[in-house]
Enzyme design. Structure first.
Site, PDB file in Angstrom:
ATOM      1  N   MET A  33      -9.464   7.634  -0.322  1.00 17.20           N
ATOM      2  CA  MET A  33     -10.330   7.971   0.824  1.00 17.20           C
ATOM      3  C   MET A  33     -10.897   9.368   0.639  1.00 17.20           C
ATOM      4  O   MET A  33     -10.202  10.262   0.153  1.00 17.20           O
ATOM      5  CB  MET A  33      -9.524   7.940   2.124  1.00 17.20           C
ATOM      6  CG  MET A  33      -8.783   6.645   2.373  1.00 17.20           C
ATOM      7  SD  MET A  33      -8.015   6.655   4.008  1.00 17.20           S
ATOM      8  CE  MET A  33      -6.968   5.205   3.886  1.00 17.20           C
ATOM      9  N   GLY A  58       1.182  -2.085   4.119  1.00 19.35           N
ATOM     10  CA  GLY A  58       1.640  -0.710   3.980  1.00 19.35           C
ATOM     11  C   GLY A  58       2.872  -0.455   4.809  1.00 19.35           C
ATOM     12  O   GLY A  58       4.004  -0.443   4.309  1.00 19.35           O
ATOM     13  N   SER A  59       2.668  -0.293   6.116  1.00 20.00           N
ATOM     14  CA  SER A  59       3.795   0.043   6.989  1.00 20.00           C
ATOM     15  C   SER A  59       4.824  -1.090   7.091  1.00 20.00           C
ATOM     16  O   SER A  59       5.985  -0.842   7.398  1.00 20.00           O
ATOM     17  CB  SER A  59       3.284   0.444   8.376  1.00 20.00           C
ATOM     18  OG  SER A  59       2.355  -0.491   8.856  1.00 20.00           O
ATOM     19  N   MET A  86     -12.348   3.711  -0.599  1.00 19.11           N
ATOM     20  CA  MET A  86     -13.030   3.910   0.686  1.00 19.11           C
ATOM     21  C   MET A  86     -13.759   5.238   0.576  1.00 19.11           C
ATOM     22  O   MET A  86     -13.393   6.244   1.188  1.00 19.11           O
ATOM     23  CB  MET A  86     -11.986   3.899   1.829  1.00 19.11           C
ATOM     24  CG  MET A  86     -11.452   2.501   2.104  1.00 19.11           C
ATOM     25  SD  MET A  86      -9.872   2.508   2.974  1.00 19.11           S
ATOM     26  CE  MET A  86      -8.782   2.802   1.589  1.00 19.11           C
ATOM     27  N   MET A 118     -11.443  -6.587   5.313  1.00 21.72           N
ATOM     28  CA  MET A 118     -10.630  -5.603   6.043  1.00 21.72           C
ATOM     29  C   MET A 118     -10.279  -6.170   7.425  1.00 21.72           C
ATOM     30  O   MET A 118     -11.163  -6.613   8.163  1.00 21.72           O
ATOM     31  CB  MET A 118     -11.388  -4.283   6.204  1.00 21.72           C
ATOM     32  CG  MET A 118     -11.537  -3.462   4.932  1.00 21.72           C
ATOM     33  SD  MET A 118      -9.972  -3.015   4.156  1.00 21.72           S
ATOM     34  CE  MET A 118      -9.193  -2.017   5.445  1.00 21.72           C
ATOM     35  N   GLY A 143      -9.228   3.439   6.995  1.00 19.88           N
ATOM     36  CA  GLY A 143      -8.976   4.860   7.192  1.00 19.88           C
ATOM     37  C   GLY A 143      -7.519   5.225   7.425  1.00 19.88           C
ATOM     38  O   GLY A 143      -7.079   6.292   7.014  1.00 19.88           O
ATOM     39  N   PHE A 144      -6.769   4.320   8.051  1.00 20.26           N
ATOM     40  CA  PHE A 144      -5.397   4.675   8.425  1.00 20.26           C
ATOM     41  C   PHE A 144      -4.476   3.459   8.326  1.00 20.26           C
ATOM     42  O   PHE A 144      -4.907   2.336   8.605  1.00 20.26           O
ATOM     43  CB  PHE A 144      -5.356   5.221   9.858  1.00 20.26           C
ATOM     44  CG  PHE A 144      -6.184   6.468  10.019  1.00 20.26           C
ATOM     45  CD1 PHE A 144      -5.642   7.714   9.724  1.00 20.26           C
ATOM     46  CD2 PHE A 144      -7.517   6.389  10.422  1.00 20.26           C
ATOM     47  CE1 PHE A 144      -6.418   8.876   9.833  1.00 20.26           C
ATOM     48  CE2 PHE A 144      -8.301   7.533  10.530  1.00 20.26           C
ATOM     49  CZ  PHE A 144      -7.753   8.775  10.239  1.00 20.26           C
ATOM     50  N   SER A 196       0.844  -1.201   0.000  1.00 24.04           N
ATOM     51  CA  SER A 196       0.000   0.000   0.000  1.00 24.04           C
ATOM     52  C   SER A 196       0.875   1.245   0.000  1.00 24.04           C
ATOM     53  O   SER A 196       1.684   1.444   0.915  1.00 24.04           O
ATOM     54  CB  SER A 196      -0.897   0.006   1.235  1.00 24.04           C
ATOM     55  OG  SER A 196      -1.458   1.308   1.396  1.00 24.04           O
ATOM     56  N   HIS A 227      -1.115  -1.355  -4.236  1.00 24.63           N
ATOM     57  CA  HIS A 227      -2.406  -1.059  -3.605  1.00 24.63           C
ATOM     58  C   HIS A 227      -2.543   0.461  -3.418  1.00 24.63           C
ATOM     59  O   HIS A 227      -1.696   1.093  -2.788  1.00 24.63           O
ATOM     60  CB  HIS A 227      -2.450  -1.777  -2.255  1.00 24.63           C
ATOM     61  CG  HIS A 227      -3.753  -1.719  -1.546  1.00 24.63           C
ATOM     62  ND1 HIS A 227      -4.799  -2.571  -1.815  1.00 24.63           N
ATOM     63  CD2 HIS A 227      -4.188  -0.905  -0.546  1.00 24.63           C
ATOM     64  CE1 HIS A 227      -5.817  -2.298  -1.010  1.00 24.63           C
ATOM     65  NE2 HIS A 227      -5.479  -1.283  -0.230  1.00 24.63           N
ATOM     66  N   ASP A 248      -4.917   3.421  -2.036  1.00 28.84           N
ATOM     67  CA  ASP A 248      -6.037   3.694  -1.127  1.00 28.84           C
ATOM     68  C   ASP A 248      -6.653   5.057  -1.422  1.00 28.84           C
ATOM     69  O   ASP A 248      -6.012   6.091  -1.230  1.00 28.84           O
ATOM     70  CB  ASP A 248      -5.544   3.668   0.323  1.00 28.84           C
ATOM     71  CG  ASP A 248      -5.202   2.260   0.779  1.00 28.84           C
ATOM     72  OD1 ASP A 248      -6.093   1.402   0.736  1.00 28.84           O
ATOM     73  OD2 ASP A 248      -4.042   2.039   1.168  1.00 28.84           O
ATOM     74  N   HIS A 258      -8.234   0.549  -4.096  1.00 27.27           N
ATOM     75  CA  HIS A 258      -9.130   0.282  -2.958  1.00 27.27           C
ATOM     76  C   HIS A 258      -9.897   1.562  -2.643  1.00 27.27           C
ATOM     77  O   HIS A 258      -9.330   2.515  -2.102  1.00 27.27           O
ATOM     78  CB  HIS A 258      -8.280  -0.178  -1.765  1.00 27.27           C
ATOM     79  CG  HIS A 258      -9.072  -0.443  -0.529  1.00 27.27           C
ATOM     80  ND1 HIS A 258      -8.497  -0.533   0.723  1.00 27.27           N
ATOM     81  CD2 HIS A 258     -10.405  -0.646  -0.338  1.00 27.27           C
ATOM     82  CE1 HIS A 258      -9.436  -0.781   1.624  1.00 27.27           C
ATOM     83  NE2 HIS A 258     -10.601  -0.839   1.008  1.00 27.27           N
ATOM     84  N   ASP A 262      -6.349  -6.719   4.327  1.00 29.57           N
ATOM     85  CA  ASP A 262      -5.761  -5.375   4.325  1.00 29.57           C
ATOM     86  C   ASP A 262      -5.855  -4.793   5.726  1.00 29.57           C
ATOM     87  O   ASP A 262      -6.953  -4.613   6.252  1.00 29.57           O
ATOM     88  CB  ASP A 262      -6.537  -4.509   3.314  1.00 29.57           C
ATOM     89  CG  ASP A 262      -6.002  -3.096   3.202  1.00 29.57           C
ATOM     90  OD1 ASP A 262      -4.946  -2.783   3.786  1.00 29.57           O
ATOM     91  OD2 ASP A 262      -6.671  -2.287   2.515  1.00 29.57           O
ATOM     92  N   GLY A 263      -4.671  -4.513   6.284  1.00 32.77           N
ATOM     93  CA  GLY A 263      -4.627  -3.836   7.570  1.00 32.77           C
ATOM     94  C   GLY A 263      -3.895  -4.638   8.629  1.00 32.77           C
ATOM     95  O   GLY A 263      -4.266  -5.788   8.918  1.00 32.77           O
ATOM     96  N   GLY A 264      -2.823  -4.056   9.157  1.00 33.61           N
ATOM     97  CA  GLY A 264      -2.123  -4.687  10.271  1.00 33.61           C
ATOM     98  C   GLY A 264      -1.290  -5.898   9.906  1.00 33.61           C
ATOM     99  O   GLY A 264      -0.938  -6.698  10.778  1.00 33.61           O
TER     100      GLY A 264
HETATM  101  C1  DX5 Z   1      -6.315   1.287   5.600  1.00 38.98           C
HETATM  102  C2  DX5 Z   1      -5.885   1.007   4.178  1.00 38.98           C
HETATM  103  C3  DX5 Z   1      -4.717   0.106   4.105  1.00 38.98           C
HETATM  104  C4  DX5 Z   1      -3.465   0.612   4.794  1.00 38.98           C
HETATM  105  C5  DX5 Z   1      -2.809  -0.577   5.428  1.00 38.98           C
HETATM  106  O1  DX5 Z   1      -7.620   1.691   5.624  1.00 38.98           O
HETATM  107  O2  DX5 Z   1      -6.929   0.434   3.425  1.00 38.98           O
HETATM  108  O3  DX5 Z   1      -4.436  -0.300   2.784  1.00 38.98           O
HETATM  109  O4  DX5 Z   1      -2.549   1.245   3.946  1.00 38.98           O
HETATM  110  O5  DX5 Z   1      -1.733  -0.140   6.182  1.00 38.98           O
HETATM  111  P1  DX5 Z   1      -0.965  -1.119   7.173  1.00 38.98           P
HETATM  112  O6  DX5 Z   1      -0.457  -2.263   6.360  1.00 38.98           O
HETATM  113  O7  DX5 Z   1       0.115  -0.252   7.709  1.00 38.98           O
HETATM  114  O8  DX5 Z   1      -1.955  -1.560   8.221  1.00 38.98           O
HETATM  115 ZN    ZN Z   2      -6.393  -0.471   1.509  1.00 40.68          ZN
END
Ligand code: DX5
Ligand code: ZN
Length: 221
Positions: A35, A195-196, A66, A135, A140-141, A8, A31, A33, A64, A173-175
């Site tokens: 928003m 992402g991170s 949102m 998800m 969102g973050f 991401s 990916h 995002d 993606h 997606d996420g964490g």
């Molecule tokens: C959050 C996004 C994700 C986000 C994931 O709402 O949809 O794609 O970038 O970030 P990490 O992998 O850091 O949780």
């Molecule tokens: Zn995403």
């Protein structure tokens, strides 16, 4: 089962996107995002920037959305040439029609559900879908913690996909990190957003992070 990694760019440097796209050359997808500060309490980027990313990205785009009013906007993102467009189930008035519209604009069609949304209504149109995104954080973050309670839904989606006999991808997606990727794959995911964990704050080469995720994934898949 082949595992796809979709980094991401929410965790990339938005002032150096082209450079950061080139730093994930070993990924399967990128990916993106989108928003709108309505569907989620955060604002990222929209159509003109996705169009430009599409032009310079060496990898297929995994968009993606949102955003509210998915019925109106999702086909426009498909028209950019995106490989895949995911809309949020909670933001679509007529998902079945929207899936058709995304496909006729040339993209794979995918639907996402938030952690608190049941999977069953989505499975009603499994016969039309190319991917389901479960998800694993509240959208969102970036940088949030993986919600283990979403795993029963992932397993239910995996069972329904296998029963269908169709090649529907199952994304999380996420964490995602070196530990939670194992949990996600064990529960049926085959397409992993990170992402991170890829654009690490310690400055590790993103391609090295992708390789590390693949090594861990290979121990389960
Ligand atoms: C959050 C996004 C994700 C986000 C994931 O709402 O949809 O794609 O970038 O970030 P990490 O992998 O850091 O949780
Ligand atoms: Zn995403």
């Amino acid at each position: 089962m082949p595992i796809r990694i979709s980094p991401s760019i929410l965790s990339a440097d938005f002032a150096n996107l082209e450079r950061d796209l080139n730093r994930i050359s070993t990924a399967d997808l990128v990916h993106v995002d989108v928003m709108d500060n309505h569907f989620v309490p955060n604002l990222t980027l929209g159509l003109p920037i996705v169009e430009r990313i599409q032009e310079v990205s060496p990898l297929p785009l995994d968009v993606h959305l949102m955003i509210d009013d998915a019925d109106r906007w999702a086909p426009r993102y498909a028209e950019t040439g995106a490989f895949s467009v995911t809309f949020s189930a909670e933001a679509a008035a007529n998902p079945r029609q929207l899936i058709k519209d995304i496909k006729s604009a040339g993209s794979r069609a995918s639907v996402a559900i938030k952690p608190g949304t049941p999977i069953e209504p989505v499975l009603d149109y499994l016969d039309e879908l190319d991917m389901i995104l479960v998800m694993t954080v509240e959208p969102g973050f970036g940088g949030q913690s993986f919600i283990d309670e979403t795993m029963p839904k992932l397993r239910a989606a995996r069972a329904a996909i296998d029963d269908s006999g169709r090649d529907v991808w199952l994304e999380v997606d996420g964490g995602i990190n070196d530990a939670t990727i194992v949990t996600a794959i064990e529960n049926g995911a085959d397409t992993i957003v990170a992402g991170s964990a890829v654009y690490a704050s310690d400055g590790t080469d993103p391609n090295e992070r992708i390789a590390a995720l693949r090594r861990v994934a290979a121990t389960v898949a």
